[in-house]
Design a protein around this motif. Structure first.
Motif, PDB file in Angstrom:
ATOM      1  N   LEU A  19      64.072  15.821  39.340  1.00 40.01           N
ATOM      2  CA  LEU A  19      64.763  14.342  39.671  1.00 40.01           C
ATOM      3  C   LEU A  19      65.611  14.594  40.911  1.00 40.01           C
ATOM      4  N   LYS A  20      65.325  13.839  41.843  1.00 45.83           N
ATOM      5  CA  LYS A  20      65.954  13.900  43.176  1.00 45.83           C
ATOM      6  C   LYS A  20      66.862  12.777  43.465  1.00 45.83           C
ATOM      7  N   ASP A  21      68.195  12.892  43.367  1.00 45.54           N
ATOM      8  CA  ASP A  21      69.162  11.794  43.675  1.00 45.54           C
ATOM      9  C   ASP A  21      68.854  10.336  42.979  1.00 45.54           C
ATOM     10  N   CYS A  22      68.285  10.336  41.799  1.00 47.55           N
ATOM     11  CA  CYS A  22      67.956   8.869  41.330  1.00 47.55           C
ATOM     12  C   CYS A  22      69.364   8.016  40.990  1.00 47.55           C
ATOM     13  N   ALA A  23      69.098   6.920  41.744  1.00 47.26           N
ATOM     14  CA  ALA A  23      70.032   5.927  41.510  1.00 47.26           C
ATOM     15  C   ALA A  23      69.612   4.478  41.005  1.00 47.26           C
ATOM     16  N   THR A  24      70.215   3.875  39.864  1.00 42.42           N
ATOM     17  CA  THR A  24      69.525   2.621  39.733  1.00 42.42           C
ATOM     18  C   THR A  24      70.268   1.992  38.586  1.00 42.42           C
ATOM     19  N   LYS A  25      70.190   0.882  38.259  1.00 44.71           N
ATOM     20  CA  LYS A  25      70.993   0.526  36.988  1.00 44.71           C
ATOM     21  C   LYS A  25      69.834  -0.484  36.234  1.00 44.71           C
ATOM     22  N   VAL A  26      70.317  -0.893  34.995  1.00 49.44           N
ATOM     23  CA  VAL A  26      69.838  -1.748  34.136  1.00 49.44           C
ATOM     24  C   VAL A  26      70.758  -2.579  33.490  1.00 49.44           C
ATOM     25  N   GLU A  27      70.668  -3.997  33.787  1.00 45.20           N
ATOM     26  CA  GLU A  27      71.771  -4.806  33.430  1.00 45.20           C
ATOM     27  C   GLU A  27      71.391  -5.174  31.800  1.00 45.20           C
ATOM     28  N   LYS A  28      72.748  -5.740  31.321  1.00 41.93           N
ATOM     29  CA  LYS A  28      72.266  -6.291  29.738  1.00 41.93           C
ATOM     30  C   LYS A  28      71.178  -7.333  29.826  1.00 41.93           C
TER      31      LYS A  28
END
Lengths: 244, 230
Positions: A19-28
């Motif tokens: 995994l390389k610098d993974c950035a994200t988000k999951v909202e409700k």
């Protein structure tokens, strides 16, 4: 506050970086589909969310708690996140109903009767109530996977993770599992799904994440992902799995 | 050809042979099996742990026990256990343990090393995904082991565990070195008292054979049944 937030997560197997610098988000309430070629790190990424895979760098915040932190009670956090596996992983030595009851009683401390009521209601919902007393080995793959989804839901999770839930199924059983997942998505469950089922993504996903060689190569709204131009690698991938 | 033999001696000594001798042998086998499987399972879990503090001592113990002859271990524990017990409770004199408890402890400790290797293979035979599924539900280490992994490991290894128990049943006859009256010990006493060595030792061999053979036949049946269920 996002339900799941990845902050520059990196992970190595020895010297190999998965995994390389993974950035994200999951909202409700959001449904996020993760796709990509095999070996791109998508299963590893989703297994980091509940700490089944450790990671060396970065942070994952689930519902305000940092997954990798020492002070986090990992079993307690995991009990709030449902997970469905490619190979179902039902407990083969327990009946279907006991598969659903086990963690409700042992982890959440529900009494037997309460757990039983909950389990039966969920089995009915996924259409397996007549097989409650059978053992997993006596059910078809599609039925087993629906039991696995019910087992996750029995914990009243705040989010559900799906790791290629239909990849090990015979083609004619895929839809019965997807139907349950679509229904769940429409009810507003927060979901993160590693899958190649683009029909499912089109129908219910809010966002699609495309991974390639351990990197999040594309993180777009569904409309953008399936419509407008995007990275060449994602186009190649889509054309391969959509046109034949 | 058996004209000079007196097989009545067997009939006359049956109550002694079975009520005292066989009772001891079976009690020792049952207790050592139970203790050995419990302790062996713990050893197996230690060996599979990623902490050196747990897996190194367990590996040393298992390898040591498996490299030493059983008779030696029996002697060793017989003379050592009283001293160890005394040391543990802080007494200046060795405590009195007695031949029975000494042999129960010996066989438990010795067999544990063998059961540990069986259980280690058993735990490893359970799919890794099962552990992940247990953890994902929020089960902690002991719960995942107790409810998910060990029940499956036991089921997979049941025939091998029972086969090891048949070996244990035969091995218990080695307690004769402590002059304990187990089944073989009882037969030996009669044999020497009445000078009927051939008759008694022949009879003892037949009894061990019948019991062991019946047990391994049952294990075979069990193995077939498990294979079908799978």
């Amino acid at each position: 506050m996002p339900m799941i937030e990845f902050k520059n997560v990196s992970k190595w197997y020895g010297s190999f970086q998965v995994l390389k610098d993974c950035a994200t988000k999951v909202e409700k309430g959001e449904v996020v589909v993760v796709c990509g070629p095999s070996g791109s790190g998508k299963s590893t990424l989703i297994k980091c969310v509940n700490g089944l895979e450790p990671f060396q760098q970065g942070e994952i915040i689930v519902n305000g708690e940092s997954v990798g932190a020492k002070e986090t009670n990992l079993p307690r956090l995991r009990s709030k996140i449902g997970m469905v596996f490619q190979h179902f992983e039902l407990f083969p030595h327990m009946s279907v109903i006991d598969n659903l009851n086990l963690a409700q009683v042992r982890v959440l401390g529900r009494d037997a009767e309460e757990a039983m009521t909950k389990s039966m209601a969920l089995l009915k919902r996924v259409g397996i109530e007549m097989h409650a007393r059978k053992f997993p080995g006596e059910l078809s793959g599609g039925q087993q996977q629906r039991v696995a989804i019910a087992r996750g839901l029995a914990m009243d999770p705040i989010a559900m993770l799906f790791d290629e839930p239909t990849s090990a199924l015979d083609p004619e059983m895929i839809n019965e599992v997807l139907d349950v997942m679509v229904e769940l998505a429409l009810e507003g469950m927060t979901m993160m799904c590693v899958t190649h089922e683009m029909g499912f993504a089109r129908k219910v996903a809010h966002r699609v994440i495309f991974m390639d060689e351990g990197r999040i190569a594309e993180d777009a709204n569904k409309e953008d992902f399936f419509g407008k131009p995007r990275s060449e690698r994602a186009q190649q991938f889509l054309s391969k799995i959509l046109h034949h | 050809m058996f004209a000079g033999f007196d097989f009545d001696v067997i009939e006359r000594s049956l109550p002694f042979l079975f009520r005292e001798g066989m009772t001891f042998t079976l009690t020792l086998t049952a207790m050592a099996m139970t203790g050995g499987i419990v302790f062996g399972t713990l050893l197996a879990m230690m060996r599979l742990s990623s902490y050196a503090l747990l897996n190194v001592p367990a590996a040393l113990y298992v390898n040591l026990m498996r490299s030493v002859p059983l008779v030696l271990v029996i002697f060793w524990f017989y003379f050592l256990v009283p001293w160890m017990g005394g040391w543990i409770i802080g007494a200046t004199q060795p405590i009195h343990v007695g031949a029975f408890w000494s042999s129960v402890i010996t066989f438990t400790m010795f067999e544990a090393a063998y059961y540990a290797e069986i259980m280690r293979a058993g735990i490893q035979s359970v799919a890794r995904g099962q552990v992940a599924a247990g953890q994902a539900l929020g089960l902690n280490y002991w719960q995942t082991m107790g409810y998910v992994v060990l029940p499956q490991a036991f089921r997979n290894m049941l025939p091998v565990l029972l086969t090891q128990t048949i070996i244990l049943f035969q091995d218990t006859s080695l307690v004769y070195v402590l002059s304990i009256v187990d089944f073989l010990g009882a037969a030996a006493r009669i044999a020497q008292r009445d000078a009927r060595l051939v008759e008694m030792y022949l009879f003892a061999a037949v009894v061990y054979f019948v019991i062991s053979y019946t047990m391994s036949w049952m294990v075979k049946r069990l193995q077939q049944r498990i294979a079908i269920v799978k």
